[in-house]
Design a protein around this motif. Structure first.
Motif, PDB file in Angstrom:
ATOM      1  N   ARG A 158      22.478 -31.297  60.947  1.00 48.99           N
ATOM      2  CA  ARG A 158      21.635 -30.585  60.004  1.00 48.99           C
ATOM      3  C   ARG A 158      21.311 -29.191  60.504  1.00 48.99           C
ATOM      4  O   ARG A 158      21.835 -28.735  61.502  1.00 48.99           O
ATOM      5  N   ARG A 159      20.424 -28.505  59.781  1.00 46.17           N
ATOM      6  CA  ARG A 159      20.114 -27.114  60.099  1.00 46.17           C
ATOM      7  C   ARG A 159      19.660 -26.941  61.541  1.00 46.17           C
ATOM      8  O   ARG A 159      18.941 -27.752  62.083  1.00 46.17           O
ATOM      9  N   GLU A 195      21.659 -33.764  54.956  1.00 41.98           N
ATOM     10  CA  GLU A 195      21.663 -32.441  55.565  1.00 41.98           C
ATOM     11  C   GLU A 195      20.279 -31.796  55.611  1.00 41.98           C
ATOM     12  O   GLU A 195      20.079 -30.811  56.319  1.00 41.98           O
ATOM     13  N   SER A 196      19.327 -32.327  54.852  1.00 43.40           N
ATOM     14  CA  SER A 196      18.017 -31.678  54.809  1.00 43.40           C
ATOM     15  C   SER A 196      16.867 -32.673  54.745  1.00 43.40           C
ATOM     16  O   SER A 196      15.825 -32.386  54.175  1.00 43.40           O
ATOM     17  N   MET A 249      26.869 -35.351  60.005  1.00 46.77           N
ATOM     18  CA  MET A 249      25.521 -35.283  59.461  1.00 46.77           C
ATOM     19  C   MET A 249      24.664 -34.285  60.238  1.00 46.77           C
ATOM     20  O   MET A 249      23.452 -34.355  60.248  1.00 46.77           O
TER      21      MET A 249
END
Length: 342
Positions: free
Chosen positions: A3-4, A127-128, A1
């Motif tokens: 993320r950016r 993810e966002s 998981m």
């Protein structure tokens, strides 16, 4: 998981800096305002300075309020709860902030105001997601916590505590593991203080918003274990009873909705929007671009189902002083959102 990445983060202290460093849209004072602004009708808006309330800042910067003959006088608040007595006492016309158990208690005690709109809506994408349940990397690595259910009995940091918006978002994420707020120990911990608290073992997990959540992950301090499901929201737009029946109520909301319509639904905004937020909030442009953002309904329609869920969560957690639920439909007015989409 994971993320950016945030390749370059301003320090937590800088991001949570003094309001004096913020732009004129936050302070409500614009020394460059011309004589034309003086002829416009003023609307007093209380807000908690945050990119979460982007439609307000975008609508202001893009001139939608001005086009409607409105000058917004923005009053920064520390929390939505701080603005409730100001709203009920006609010191504010509008408040755009997070909901709280205290808000429901105020309604039960007879304070008069209406919930007329929504703000940030959780995208539900691990993810966002701009908010996540970040768990100590040490507890994950040693196998102590592998699922949300493993957090039972552990201490979790939440800005504002269990009765704040973050408490509701935590409850929504705990539900994935069959837990409630009563199954964990919630510690009132400001967002900038959550990373060091996880690092030193004071709390097992926390519920920071971006960019603080991403910073934790980049530092190897924590990893996200859950995010609020799609559609979850704990913030919105409130009108005083006096403003509700005033001639500016619809035009203000329609202009606000125009600001929402300038925002993309996937959370990735235009350079113009990012610059508006950077100028307004005093945050670094690259930090804003790298951090996930909430989505917004084009008409900013209120979400009574979410209000019902909040009330239930906070009654069960003992954060609300009454036991018989109030009728949420009696405190919601969706007519302005309907007018904005007409």
């Amino acid at each position: 998981m994971r993320r950016r990445s945030l390749l370059s983060l301003a320090s937590a202290a800088a991001l949570g800096g003094a309001l004096a460093a913020c732009g004129p849209a936050v302070t409500g004072k614009d020394p460059a305002a011309g004589a034309g602004a003086e002829s416009a009708a003023a609307v007093r808006v209380g807000h908690v300075p945050s990119s979460l309330f982007a439609p307000l800042y975008v609508a202001d910067a893009m001139g939608y309020f001005e086009a409607a003959g409105i000058t917004v006088e923005l009053t920064p608040l520390k929390s939505g709860q701080d603005g409730i007595p100001m709203l009920a006492g006609d010191q504010l016309d509008v408040m755009i902030a997070g909901f709280s158990a205290g808000m429901f208690n105020a309604l039960d005690q007879g304070l008069a105001f209406k919930i007329v709109g929504s703000m940030g809506i959780s995208p539900g994408d691990p993810e966002s997601s701009p908010t996540a349940l970040e768990v100590s990397q040490e507890l994950i690595d040693d196998g102590s916590v592998t699922t949300v259910a493993d957090l039972a009995g552990r201490k979790i940091g939440v800005a504002g505590g269990p009765g704040a918006t973050g408490g509701y978002l935590l409850a929504a994420m705990l539900e994935e593991g069959g837990l409630t707020l009563n199954d964990v120990e919630v510690s009132n911990l400001s967002t900038p203080d959550q990373e060091p608290a996880i690092a030193n073992g004071s709390v097992a997990a926390a519920t920071p918003s971006a960019p603080f959540s991403t910073a934790m992950e980049e530092a190897g301090v924590a990893s996200p274990l859950a995010v609020p499901t799609q559609g979850t929201t704990g913030t919105g737009v409130l009108y005083s009873e006096t403003f509700l029946g005033g001639e500016l109520a619809q035009s203000f909301f329609s202009a606000l909705a125009q600001g929402s319509q300038e925002l993309s639904s996937d959370g990735t905004q235009t350079d113009e929007v990012y610059q508006i937020l950077a100028d307004t909030l005093g945050q670094e442009l690259e930090v804003l671009k790298s951090a996930p953002m909430y989505s917004y309904l084009p008409d900013l329609a209120p979400q009574p189902d979410q209000l019902e869920a909040m009330q239930t969560v906070w009654i069960e957690a003992g954060q609300i002083t009454y036991t018989e639920p109030i009728d949420v439909n009696g405190v919601v007015d969706a007519s302005f959102a309907e007018g904005a989409s007409a």
